[in-house]
Design a protein around this motif. Structure first.
Motif, PDB file in Angstrom:
ATOM      1  N   ARG A 129       0.827  -1.221   0.000  1.00  0.00           N
ATOM      2  CA  ARG A 129       0.000   0.000   0.000  1.00  0.00           C
ATOM      3  C   ARG A 129       0.854   1.261   0.000  1.00  0.00           C
ATOM      4  O   ARG A 129       0.456   2.285  -0.577  1.00  0.00           O
ATOM      5  CB  ARG A 129      -0.937   0.020   1.215  1.00  0.00           C
ATOM      6  N   VAL A 132       1.810   2.529  -3.389  1.00  0.00           N
ATOM      7  CA  VAL A 132       0.678   3.190  -4.051  1.00  0.00           C
ATOM      8  C   VAL A 132       0.531   4.615  -3.509  1.00  0.00           C
ATOM      9  O   VAL A 132       0.396   5.579  -4.276  1.00  0.00           O
ATOM     10  CB  VAL A 132      -0.630   2.405  -3.820  1.00  0.00           C
ATOM     11  N   LEU A 243     -12.672   2.906  -3.948  1.00  0.00           N
ATOM     12  CA  LEU A 243     -11.721   3.267  -4.996  1.00  0.00           C
ATOM     13  C   LEU A 243     -12.450   3.788  -6.230  1.00  0.00           C
ATOM     14  O   LEU A 243     -11.968   4.707  -6.895  1.00  0.00           O
ATOM     15  CB  LEU A 243     -10.851   2.062  -5.376  1.00  0.00           C
ATOM     16  N   ILE A 265      -3.398   1.986 -10.678  1.00  0.00           N
ATOM     17  CA  ILE A 265      -4.174   1.217  -9.696  1.00  0.00           C
ATOM     18  C   ILE A 265      -5.128   0.262 -10.415  1.00  0.00           C
ATOM     19  O   ILE A 265      -5.297  -0.890 -10.004  1.00  0.00           O
ATOM     20  CB  ILE A 265      -4.953   2.158  -8.750  1.00  0.00           C
ATOM     21  N   TYR A 269      -5.175  -3.630  -9.771  1.00  0.00           N
ATOM     22  CA  TYR A 269      -6.205  -3.584  -8.729  1.00  0.00           C
ATOM     23  C   TYR A 269      -6.355  -4.886  -7.954  1.00  0.00           C
ATOM     24  O   TYR A 269      -6.646  -4.875  -6.756  1.00  0.00           O
ATOM     25  CB  TYR A 269      -7.552  -3.144  -9.329  1.00  0.00           C
ATOM     26  N   ILE A 272      -3.627  -5.046  -5.349  1.00  0.00           N
ATOM     27  CA  ILE A 272      -3.831  -3.945  -4.401  1.00  0.00           C
ATOM     28  C   ILE A 272      -4.966  -4.293  -3.439  1.00  0.00           C
ATOM     29  O   ILE A 272      -4.855  -4.100  -2.224  1.00  0.00           O
ATOM     30  CB  ILE A 272      -4.117  -2.619  -5.143  1.00  0.00           C
TER      31      ILE A 272
END
Length: 317
Positions: A129, A132, A243, A265, A269, A272
């Motif tokens: 994380r 990101v 998101l 992202i 995804y 993530i």
């Protein structure tokens, strides 16, 4: 009365390396510069990351999270980040051991994902994380820096005009006694933090900054929104929905850099969203990288890579 002896540090170091330590008899010495593998240290939860050991040369390091940066944490070290040679050596570890890996945390580099997929096929990949969030923070700071350069240009022009008119230049001062370029420079650290962690001075400076630069305020809101998703979402499904709302805000903002982050992202995804299963991060790998830097500093650099790796793995592998 005893005398004092002058010890030649370099000579003592050589004596330790060549005679006192077991470096010369080290079984992994012939290939240490290319790869080091410790199959016995494999666990269910791994991290894979890259770090610089000497003169900016990158090494790929796989660590066992359960060891918490202590003995037994190093699973493998490889020179460089190329997929093929790393995969070739990892596949020498038994399929049974590799299949026991349940989860592996990594960044968004395709090379890391490929290595994880080919060598640990049953492991869930989790994108860290903080990698990101770092992208979003960098986009925010880029906006601030552009405004700062513009403020410097404006001030330089104003100084030249004042000089040509034989006047003294007096910059505009805000309520914190900051000039415009100082306001932008001194706001750097507050933009990294959550408002709940601001000092009184940072809070007061943020009011001025956001009033003068609404775009920085909007970008800061996007960064905080992304951070809040990671902090508050209780499941992958909730995170996915949040998101989607964040993407909409990014589109409305018009910031090109944030659109790039949103697209990144989207591409990553699945890995993530896997964060929300166990809330795993690459913090242990980053912590171990810090230990390597401290270890390197303690020995004043890396003069002999093989010997450095020998000492590193003796302690941590």
């Amino acid at each position: 009365m005893g005398g004092f002896y002058n010890i030649d540090g370099k000579k003592f170091s050589r004596q330790y390396r060549d005679h006192l330590s077991e470096f010369k008899a080290w079984k992994q010495k012939p290939h240490a510069k290319q790869w080091l593998i410790f199959p016995e240290n494999i666990g269910a939860y791994l991290s894979i990351d890259e770090t610089a050991l000497s003169k900016g040369e990158l090494y790929t390091i796989i660590t066992n999270k359960k060891a918490k940066g202590k003995k037994g944490c190093i699973v493998a070290i490889f020179a460089g980040t190329k997929v093929e040679p790393i995969v070739k050596q990892l596949l020498t570890i038994s399929a049974k051991k590799r299949a026991a890996v349940k989860e592996i945390t990594l960044d968004m580099a395709n090379s890391m994902k490929t290595i994880a997929k080919k060598c640990f096929p049953k492991a869930i990949q989790v994108t860290d994380r903080f990698h990101v969030q770092k992208l979003a923070l960098e986009a925010l700071q880029d906006i601030r820096i552009k405004h700062r350069w513009h403020a410097i240009d404006l001030e330089n022009d104003a100084i030249k005009i004042a000089k040509s008119a034989n006047k003294t230049y007096k910059p505009q001062l805000f309520s914190k006694e900051d000039t415009r370029k100082q306001l932008l420079a001194r706001s750097r650290y507050l933009l990294y933090k959550s408002p709940s962690n601001w000092t009184k001075n940072q809070y007061e400076r943020s009011i001025i900054l956001f009033n003068e630069y609404p775009d920085i305020k909007t970008a800061f809101g996007l960064v905080q929104g992304l951070r809040n998703i990671f902090n508050s979402a209780k499941s992958r499904e909730i995170a996915y929905t949040k998101l989607a709302h964040w993407y909409k805000e990014v589109e409305q903002s018009g910031f090109r850099a944030f659109r790039t982050i949103a697209n990144t992202i989207t591409i990553n995804y699945r890995s993530i969203l896997n964060y929300f299963i166990n809330r795993s991060t690459n913090a242990s790998a980053e912590s171990f990288n810090a230990k390597i830097k401290a270890f390197r500093s303690q020995f004043r650099g890396v003069k002999n890579i093989e010997f450095f790796l020998y000492r590193l793995t003796t302690i941590f592998a």
